[in-house]
Design an enzyme around this catalytic site. Structure first.
Site, PDB file in Angstrom:
ATOM      1  N   GLY A   4     -29.671  13.605 -40.964  1.00 46.64           N
ATOM      2  CA  GLY A   4     -30.098  14.838 -40.828  1.00 46.64           C
ATOM      3  C   GLY A   4     -29.981  15.488 -39.445  1.00 46.64           C
ATOM      4  O   GLY A   4     -29.732  14.616 -38.552  1.00 46.64           O
ATOM      5  N   HIS A  36     -24.414   6.790 -34.264  1.00 47.15           N
ATOM      6  CA  HIS A  36     -23.561   7.063 -33.466  1.00 47.15           C
ATOM      7  C   HIS A  36     -22.818   6.066 -32.888  1.00 47.15           C
ATOM      8  O   HIS A  36     -22.591   5.697 -31.418  1.00 47.15           O
ATOM      9  CB  HIS A  36     -24.113   7.978 -32.178  1.00 47.15           C
ATOM     10  CG  HIS A  36     -24.766   9.330 -32.563  1.00 47.15           C
ATOM     11  ND1 HIS A  36     -24.129  10.442 -33.169  1.00 47.15           N
ATOM     12  CD2 HIS A  36     -26.051   9.660 -32.698  1.00 47.15           C
ATOM     13  CE1 HIS A  36     -24.885  11.280 -33.510  1.00 47.15           C
ATOM     14  NE2 HIS A  36     -26.191  10.792 -33.239  1.00 47.15           N
TER      15      HIS A  36
END
Length: 153
Positions: free
Chosen positions: A15, A129
């Site tokens: 999200g 990430h």
């Protein structure tokens, strides 16, 4: 004998929110037996946590057959709720948290709980990430959805 991994549906989710609250996006990629299905969407005024939850909800809602499912998310909020049994405690306390206050995002948690209760689901944390291909794709899609929604306001 068929490869056991072909019998498992993997759902990768993420999200995004531009501002918190702000325009948000979510994405889910379902991977089963070598095939992918990509889902994404956005909301105008939301939070990052709501988009993390929406991504999982949409991914699970798209399941067509009863197979074991692994949900992968970089959201500790989502993963911990199931793996640390927060959701079980919330339900026992009529959707109150440890401070005896209403659980945030209760509407989404209840929808997710209903989906999970009818499926064979396990939850797995992915470091965000960190170069995980599906997590990076989900992040990119969710951010694009957020930006598209913001541009259309």
């Amino acid at each position: 004998m068929a490869d056991q991994r072909q019998q498992i549906l993997d759902i990768y989710t993420d999200g995004s929110c531009l501002g918190n609250p702000g325009c948000g996006g979510w994405a889910a990629i379902l991977v089963y037996n070598g095939h992918e299905k990509v889902l994404s969407g956005a909301e105008s005024m939301t939070t990052n946590n709501r988009m993390e939850l929406q991504a999982v909800i949409e991914g699970l809602a798209a399941v067509k057959r009863p197979v074991p499912i692994r949900v992968f998310s970089d959201s500790a909020y989502v993963i911990s709720a199931f793996n640390q049994h927060w959701i079980d405690a919330w339900k026992r306390k009529q959707w109150k948290n440890s401070l005896n206050k209403p659980v945030a995002n209760q509407d989404l948690w209840q929808r997710l709980d209903t989906l999970v209760s009818s499926l064979d689901v396990s939850f797995h944390k992915v470091k965000g990430h960190s170069g995980h291909a599906y997590n990076e794709r989900c992040d990119q899609l969710a951010v694009e959805e957020s930006k598209r929604r913001q541009a259309n306001l």
